[in-house]
Motif scaffolding. Structure first.
Motif, PDB file in Angstrom:
ATOM      1  N   ALA A  55     -12.408  10.555  -2.605  1.00  0.00           N
ATOM      2  CA  ALA A  55     -11.869   9.309  -3.159  1.00  0.00           C
ATOM      3  C   ALA A  55     -10.509   8.988  -2.549  1.00  0.00           C
ATOM      4  CB  ALA A  55     -11.770   9.397  -4.684  1.00  0.00           C
ATOM      5  N   VAL A  56      -9.640   9.992  -2.465  1.00  0.00           N
ATOM      6  CA  VAL A  56      -8.321   9.788  -1.860  1.00  0.00           C
ATOM      7  C   VAL A  56      -8.466   9.393  -0.395  1.00  0.00           C
ATOM      8  CG1 VAL A  56      -6.184  10.955  -1.159  1.00  0.00           C
ATOM      9  CG2 VAL A  56      -7.097  11.277  -3.472  1.00  0.00           C
ATOM     10  N   GLU A  57      -9.308  10.063   0.324  1.00  0.00           N
ATOM     11  CA  GLU A  57      -9.526   9.744   1.746  1.00  0.00           C
ATOM     12  C   GLU A  57      -9.957   8.290   1.911  1.00  0.00           C
ATOM     13  OE1 GLU A  57      -9.554  10.305   5.796  1.00  0.00           O
ATOM     14  OE2 GLU A  57      -8.878  11.788   4.324  1.00  0.00           O
ATOM     15  N   PHE A  58     -10.901   7.853   1.098  1.00  0.00           N
ATOM     16  CA  PHE A  58     -11.412   6.485   1.212  1.00  0.00           C
ATOM     17  C   PHE A  58     -10.373   5.445   0.779  1.00  0.00           C
ATOM     18  CE2 PHE A  58     -13.424   2.737  -0.627  1.00  0.00           C
ATOM     19  CZ  PHE A  58     -14.209   2.309   0.443  1.00  0.00           C
ATOM     20  N   TYR A  59      -9.831   5.614  -0.417  1.00  0.00           N
ATOM     21  CA  TYR A  59      -8.949   4.574  -0.958  1.00  0.00           C
ATOM     22  C   TYR A  59      -7.569   4.562  -0.295  1.00  0.00           C
ATOM     23  CZ  TYR A  59     -12.511   3.400  -4.304  1.00  0.00           C
ATOM     24  OH  TYR A  59     -13.691   2.979  -4.869  1.00  0.00           O
ATOM     25  N   VAL A  60      -6.992   5.722  -0.043  1.00  0.00           N
ATOM     26  CA  VAL A  60      -5.646   5.767   0.545  1.00  0.00           C
ATOM     27  C   VAL A  60      -5.706   5.614   2.062  1.00  0.00           C
ATOM     28  CG1 VAL A  60      -3.573   7.176   0.874  1.00  0.00           C
ATOM     29  CG2 VAL A  60      -4.700   7.121  -1.358  1.00  0.00           C
ATOM     30  N   PHE A  61      -6.484   6.465   2.713  1.00  0.00           N
ATOM     31  CA  PHE A  61      -6.488   6.472   4.175  1.00  0.00           C
ATOM     32  C   PHE A  61      -7.491   5.486   4.772  1.00  0.00           C
ATOM     33  CE2 PHE A  61      -4.934  10.625   2.779  1.00  0.00           C
ATOM     34  CZ  PHE A  61      -3.651  10.550   3.317  1.00  0.00           C
ATOM     35  N   GLY A  62      -8.431   4.998   3.952  1.00  0.00           N
ATOM     36  CA  GLY A  62      -9.368   3.976   4.401  1.00  0.00           C
ATOM     37  C   GLY A  62      -8.860   2.586   4.074  1.00  0.00           C
ATOM     38  N   LEU A  63      -8.779   2.280   2.786  1.00  0.00           N
ATOM     39  CA  LEU A  63      -8.351   0.942   2.365  1.00  0.00           C
ATOM     40  C   LEU A  63      -6.833   0.747   2.374  1.00  0.00           C
ATOM     41  CD1 LEU A  63     -10.740   0.041  -0.590  1.00  0.00           C
ATOM     42  CD2 LEU A  63     -10.675  -0.937   1.713  1.00  0.00           C
ATOM     43  N   GLY A  64      -6.093   1.842   2.400  1.00  0.00           N
ATOM     44  CA  GLY A  64      -4.639   1.719   2.456  1.00  0.00           C
ATOM     45  C   GLY A  64      -3.965   1.456   1.129  1.00  0.00           C
ATOM     46  N   VAL A  65      -4.640   1.787   0.015  1.00  0.00           N
ATOM     47  CA  VAL A  65      -3.994   1.610  -1.282  1.00  0.00           C
ATOM     48  C   VAL A  65      -3.111   2.819  -1.575  1.00  0.00           C
ATOM     49  CG1 VAL A  65      -5.913   0.192  -2.102  1.00  0.00           C
ATOM     50  CG2 VAL A  65      -5.848   2.602  -2.701  1.00  0.00           C
ATOM     51  N   LYS A  66      -2.243   2.675  -2.546  1.00  0.00           N
ATOM     52  CA  LYS A  66      -1.281   3.729  -2.868  1.00  0.00           C
ATOM     53  C   LYS A  66      -1.818   4.621  -3.991  1.00  0.00           C
ATOM     54  CE  LYS A  66       3.360   4.320  -4.688  1.00  0.00           C
ATOM     55  NZ  LYS A  66       4.416   3.655  -5.427  1.00  0.00           N
ATOM     56  N   MET A  67      -1.705   5.928  -3.799  1.00  0.00           N
ATOM     57  CA  MET A  67      -2.049   6.851  -4.876  1.00  0.00           C
ATOM     58  C   MET A  67      -0.865   6.888  -5.847  1.00  0.00           C
ATOM     59  SD  MET A  67      -3.476  10.769  -4.885  1.00  0.00           S
ATOM     60  CE  MET A  67      -2.137  11.413  -3.916  1.00  0.00           C
ATOM     61  N   ALA A  68      -1.148   6.688  -7.117  1.00  0.00           N
ATOM     62  CA  ALA A  68      -0.100   6.687  -8.135  1.00  0.00           C
ATOM     63  C   ALA A  68       0.054   8.058  -8.780  1.00  0.00           C
ATOM     64  CB  ALA A  68      -0.399   5.633  -9.198  1.00  0.00           C
ATOM     65  N   ARG A  69      -1.081   8.671  -9.169  1.00  0.00           N
ATOM     66  CA  ARG A  69      -1.064   9.975  -9.832  1.00  0.00           C
ATOM     67  C   ARG A  69      -2.351  10.716  -9.512  1.00  0.00           C
ATOM     68  NH1 ARG A  69       0.584   6.195 -13.029  1.00  0.00           N
ATOM     69  NH2 ARG A  69      -1.322   5.786 -14.184  1.00  0.00           N
ATOM     70  N   ASP A 129      -2.896   2.471  -7.144  1.00  0.00           N
ATOM     71  CA  ASP A 129      -2.431   1.092  -7.208  1.00  0.00           C
ATOM     72  C   ASP A 129      -3.384   0.336  -6.287  1.00  0.00           C
ATOM     73  OD1 ASP A 129      -1.335  -1.394  -6.649  1.00  0.00           O
ATOM     74  OD2 ASP A 129       0.703  -0.645  -6.466  1.00  0.00           O
ATOM     75  N   PHE A 130      -4.387  -0.297  -6.879  1.00  0.00           N
ATOM     76  CA  PHE A 130      -5.448  -0.981  -6.147  1.00  0.00           C
ATOM     77  C   PHE A 130      -5.109  -2.464  -6.054  1.00  0.00           C
ATOM     78  CE2 PHE A 130      -9.629  -3.051  -5.875  1.00  0.00           C
ATOM     79  CZ  PHE A 130     -10.162  -2.389  -4.791  1.00  0.00           C
ATOM     80  N   PHE A 131      -4.368  -2.827  -5.024  1.00  0.00           N
ATOM     81  CA  PHE A 131      -3.975  -4.221  -4.785  1.00  0.00           C
ATOM     82  C   PHE A 131      -3.271  -4.810  -6.003  1.00  0.00           C
ATOM     83  CE2 PHE A 131      -7.473  -3.168  -2.024  1.00  0.00           C
ATOM     84  CZ  PHE A 131      -7.069  -3.652  -0.787  1.00  0.00           C
ATOM     85  N   GLY A 132      -2.423  -3.991  -6.647  1.00  0.00           N
ATOM     86  CA  GLY A 132      -1.649  -4.469  -7.788  1.00  0.00           C
ATOM     87  C   GLY A 132      -2.266  -4.178  -9.141  1.00  0.00           C
ATOM     88  N   ASP A 133      -3.469  -3.647  -9.159  1.00  0.00           N
ATOM     89  CA  ASP A 133      -4.105  -3.262 -10.414  1.00  0.00           C
ATOM     90  C   ASP A 133      -4.359  -1.753 -10.409  1.00  0.00           C
ATOM     91  OD1 ASP A 133      -4.291  -5.755 -11.875  1.00  0.00           O
ATOM     92  OD2 ASP A 133      -5.694  -6.395 -10.333  1.00  0.00           O
ATOM     93  N   GLN A 134      -4.782  -1.214 -11.538  1.00  0.00           N
ATOM     94  CA  GLN A 134      -4.944   0.233 -11.677  1.00  0.00           C
ATOM     95  C   GLN A 134      -6.418   0.609 -11.553  1.00  0.00           C
ATOM     96  OE1 GLN A 134      -4.879   2.454 -15.562  1.00  0.00           O
ATOM     97  NE2 GLN A 134      -2.794   2.891 -14.854  1.00  0.00           N
ATOM     98  N   LEU A 135      -6.712   1.459 -10.584  1.00  0.00           N
ATOM     99  CA  LEU A 135      -8.052   1.996 -10.396  1.00  0.00           C
ATOM    100  C   LEU A 135      -7.993   3.496 -10.631  1.00  0.00           C
ATOM    101  CD1 LEU A 135     -11.025   1.782  -9.439  1.00  0.00           C
ATOM    102  CD2 LEU A 135     -10.161   2.188  -7.120  1.00  0.00           C
ATOM    103  N   VAL A 136      -8.859   3.991 -11.517  1.00  0.00           N
ATOM    104  CA  VAL A 136      -8.903   5.420 -11.812  1.00  0.00           C
ATOM    105  C   VAL A 136     -10.277   5.949 -11.430  1.00  0.00           C
ATOM    106  CG1 VAL A 136      -8.612   7.203 -13.559  1.00  0.00           C
ATOM    107  CG2 VAL A 136      -7.324   5.066 -13.747  1.00  0.00           C
ATOM    108  N   CYS A 137     -10.287   6.948 -10.559  1.00  0.00           N
ATOM    109  CA  CYS A 137     -11.523   7.637 -10.194  1.00  0.00           C
ATOM    110  C   CYS A 137     -11.581   8.918 -11.008  1.00  0.00           C
ATOM    111  CB  CYS A 137     -11.545   7.954  -8.702  1.00  0.00           C
ATOM    112  SG  CYS A 137     -11.693   6.500  -7.650  1.00  0.00           S
TER     113      CYS A 137
END
Length: 132
Positions: A20-34, A43-51
């Motif tokens: 999940a981290v690989e895809f969302y952070v290093f793929g889509l470029g979103v920020k990991m919050a916690r 931080d999914f484009f300004g909203d909160q996404l929890v996997c």
């Protein structure tokens, strides 16, 4: 009612948090919050996404009935995301393409699947009033 400091919260299953981290952070470029042992928050484009770590992930990536994503107000933001997806060779389900061509609801769309088969759709409407 929603303030610019408010965030929409979306929770989805993930079979592997490292994926999940690989895809969302290093793929889509979103920020990991916690990150915790059982979940990771972005931080999914300004909203909160929890996997949430789960054994109950979809068997295949199917757009309907469940998907989530972003409707970009600005066409250049959609274009930037589409280039990122192509450059990073992310798993594309459909698009980029135009839906409802020739109608008031015409928009560009691009649908991806994350490693746990959650479907993410990105859109940009020709008429920005329709993004909601």
């Amino acid at each position: 009612m929603r303030d610019t400091h408010d965030a929409c919260h979306v929770a989805i299953p993930a079979r592997d948090l490292d994926e999940a981290v690989e895809f969302y952070v290093f793929g889509l470029g979103v920020k990991m919050a916690r990150r915790y042992a059982d979940r990771v928050t972005f931080d999914f484009f300004g909203d909160q996404l929890v996997c949430h770590l789960s054994d109950e992930v979809p068997e295949e990536a199917v757009m309907y009935p469940r998907h989530f994503g972003v409707s970009f107000a600005r066409p250049e933001d959609f274009d930037r995301l589409a280039r990122l997806v192509e450059t990073r060779k992310l798993r594309v389900l459909t698009g980029p393409s135009v839906r409802f061509e020739g109608t008031a609801e015409q928009h560009r769309t691009l649908a991806l699947a994350d490693p746990s088969n959650n479907v993410i759709e990105f859109k940009n409407y020709d008429d920005p009033r329709l993004q909601y």
